[in-house]
Scaffold this motif. Sequence first.
Motif, PDB file in Angstrom:
ATOM      1  N   PHE A 292       0.830  -1.202   0.000  1.00  0.00           N
ATOM      2  CA  PHE A 292       0.000   0.000   0.000  1.00  0.00           C
ATOM      3  C   PHE A 292       0.868   1.256   0.000  1.00  0.00           C
ATOM      4  CE2 PHE A 292      -2.495   3.242   2.345  1.00  0.00           C
ATOM      5  CZ  PHE A 292      -3.451   3.467   1.373  1.00  0.00           C
ATOM      6  N   ALA A 293       1.925   1.261   0.787  1.00  0.00           N
ATOM      7  CA  ALA A 293       2.814   2.429   0.857  1.00  0.00           C
ATOM      8  C   ALA A 293       3.499   2.679  -0.489  1.00  0.00           C
ATOM      9  CB  ALA A 293       3.845   2.244   1.960  1.00  0.00           C
ATOM     10  N   ILE A 294       3.856   1.628  -1.191  1.00  0.00           N
ATOM     11  CA  ILE A 294       4.450   1.789  -2.523  1.00  0.00           C
ATOM     12  C   ILE A 294       3.455   2.476  -3.460  1.00  0.00           C
ATOM     13  CG2 ILE A 294       5.198   0.528  -4.586  1.00  0.00           C
ATOM     14  CD1 ILE A 294       6.435  -1.563  -2.606  1.00  0.00           C
ATOM     15  N   ALA A 295       2.208   2.025  -3.418  1.00  0.00           N
ATOM     16  CA  ALA A 295       1.180   2.643  -4.262  1.00  0.00           C
ATOM     17  C   ALA A 295       0.944   4.100  -3.854  1.00  0.00           C
ATOM     18  CB  ALA A 295      -0.115   1.842  -4.174  1.00  0.00           C
ATOM     19  N   LEU A 296       0.943   4.380  -2.556  1.00  0.00           N
ATOM     20  CA  LEU A 296       0.788   5.764  -2.099  1.00  0.00           C
ATOM     21  C   LEU A 296       1.948   6.631  -2.562  1.00  0.00           C
ATOM     22  CD1 LEU A 296      -0.485   5.910   1.593  1.00  0.00           C
ATOM     23  CD2 LEU A 296      -1.620   6.671  -0.481  1.00  0.00           C
ATOM     24  N   ALA A 297       3.154   6.080  -2.517  1.00  0.00           N
ATOM     25  CA  ALA A 297       4.312   6.834  -2.999  1.00  0.00           C
ATOM     26  C   ALA A 297       4.137   7.188  -4.476  1.00  0.00           C
ATOM     27  CB  ALA A 297       5.594   6.036  -2.785  1.00  0.00           C
ATOM     28  N   GLY A 298       3.615   6.253  -5.248  1.00  0.00           N
ATOM     29  CA  GLY A 298       3.328   6.535  -6.657  1.00  0.00           C
ATOM     30  C   GLY A 298       2.286   7.629  -6.802  1.00  0.00           C
ATOM     31  N   ALA A 299       1.278   7.587  -5.947  1.00  0.00           N
ATOM     32  CA  ALA A 299       0.233   8.613  -5.999  1.00  0.00           C
ATOM     33  C   ALA A 299       0.808   9.985  -5.664  1.00  0.00           C
ATOM     34  CB  ALA A 299      -0.899   8.256  -5.035  1.00  0.00           C
ATOM     35  N   ILE A 300       1.641  10.049  -4.647  1.00  0.00           N
ATOM     36  CA  ILE A 300       2.250  11.326  -4.273  1.00  0.00           C
ATOM     37  C   ILE A 300       3.122  11.848  -5.409  1.00  0.00           C
ATOM     38  CG2 ILE A 300       3.929  12.422  -2.729  1.00  0.00           C
ATOM     39  CD1 ILE A 300       2.831  10.505  -0.525  1.00  0.00           C
ATOM     40  N   HIS A 301       3.901  10.962  -5.981  1.00  0.00           N
ATOM     41  CA  HIS A 301       4.845  11.357  -7.031  1.00  0.00           C
ATOM     42  C   HIS A 301       4.142  11.857  -8.295  1.00  0.00           C
ATOM     43  CE1 HIS A 301       8.619  11.428  -9.180  1.00  0.00           C
ATOM     44  NE2 HIS A 301       8.060  10.724 -10.150  1.00  0.00           N
ATOM     45  N   HIS A 302       3.006  11.276  -8.616  1.00  0.00           N
ATOM     46  CA  HIS A 302       2.367  11.562  -9.905  1.00  0.00           C
ATOM     47  C   HIS A 302       1.157  12.477  -9.832  1.00  0.00           C
ATOM     48  CE1 HIS A 302       4.981   8.885 -12.058  1.00  0.00           C
ATOM     49  NE2 HIS A 302       4.733   7.936 -11.194  1.00  0.00           N
ATOM     50  N   THR A 303       0.828  12.987  -8.657  1.00  0.00           N
ATOM     51  CA  THR A 303      -0.326  13.871  -8.583  1.00  0.00           C
ATOM     52  C   THR A 303       0.118  15.314  -8.395  1.00  0.00           C
ATOM     53  OG1 THR A 303      -0.569  13.522  -6.194  1.00  0.00           O
ATOM     54  CG2 THR A 303      -1.836  12.089  -7.648  1.00  0.00           C
ATOM     55  N   GLY A 304      -0.735  16.213  -8.790  1.00  0.00           N
ATOM     56  CA  GLY A 304      -0.408  17.631  -8.689  1.00  0.00           C
ATOM     57  C   GLY A 304      -1.232  18.379  -7.670  1.00  0.00           C
ATOM     58  N   SER A 305      -2.138  17.672  -6.986  1.00  0.00           N
ATOM     59  CA  SER A 305      -2.982  18.356  -6.008  1.00  0.00           C
ATOM     60  C   SER A 305      -3.390  17.368  -4.919  1.00  0.00           C
ATOM     61  CB  SER A 305      -4.227  18.925  -6.676  1.00  0.00           C
ATOM     62  OG  SER A 305      -5.070  17.882  -7.114  1.00  0.00           O
ATOM     63  N   ILE A 306      -3.817  17.909  -3.812  1.00  0.00           N
ATOM     64  CA  ILE A 306      -4.268  17.078  -2.701  1.00  0.00           C
ATOM     65  C   ILE A 306      -5.518  16.277  -3.071  1.00  0.00           C
ATOM     66  CG2 ILE A 306      -5.079  17.086  -0.301  1.00  0.00           C
ATOM     67  CD1 ILE A 306      -2.062  17.670  -0.649  1.00  0.00           C
ATOM     68  N   PRO A 307      -6.520  16.878  -3.697  1.00  0.00           N
ATOM     69  CA  PRO A 307      -7.698  16.079  -4.074  1.00  0.00           C
ATOM     70  C   PRO A 307      -7.344  14.908  -5.006  1.00  0.00           C
ATOM     71  CG  PRO A 307      -8.237  18.401  -4.192  1.00  0.00           C
ATOM     72  CD  PRO A 307      -6.755  18.313  -3.970  1.00  0.00           C
ATOM     73  N   GLU A 308      -6.436  15.154  -5.933  1.00  0.00           N
ATOM     74  CA  GLU A 308      -6.012  14.076  -6.832  1.00  0.00           C
ATOM     75  C   GLU A 308      -5.284  12.979  -6.053  1.00  0.00           C
ATOM     76  OE1 GLU A 308      -3.689  13.575 -11.105  1.00  0.00           O
ATOM     77  OE2 GLU A 308      -3.519  15.471 -10.018  1.00  0.00           O
TER      78      GLU A 308
END
Length: 134
Positions: free
Chosen positions: A60-76
Amino acid sequence: MPDFLSGLLAFVVYFAGAVGFCAVYCMVYTRVTRHDEFSLIVNQQSASASIAFGGSLLGFAIALAGAIHHTGSIPEFVMWGLVALVTQIVAYGLARLAYPGLSRAIEENVLAAAIWVAAVSISAGLLSAACMSP
């Protein structure tokens, strides 16, 4: 210096969000499984429960890291974090389908079962993180 402060603020917000997501994930995951991870880990020092739960959280943390890296906003980030959470729960469900009696095996400290769950979870995390890239 203003760039550093805005970067620091973004770090704090994303890090706090990720920690919060991890806490929510742990609560959801422990409700979905048929065994009591915390009791097995804390009271019985079960290696298999620790490996399975730890691998799931790592995926799950790996997927979250991907989300943080590839998103440009908090809602995203929140939306992709929810996708990551659902993906991990689905991965656990598929692992259970492929390994009948999975929870019982983890309760009995069967390492093969724990390694299976951890591998499925980490694989799902890596794949979902990669799929989040534009």
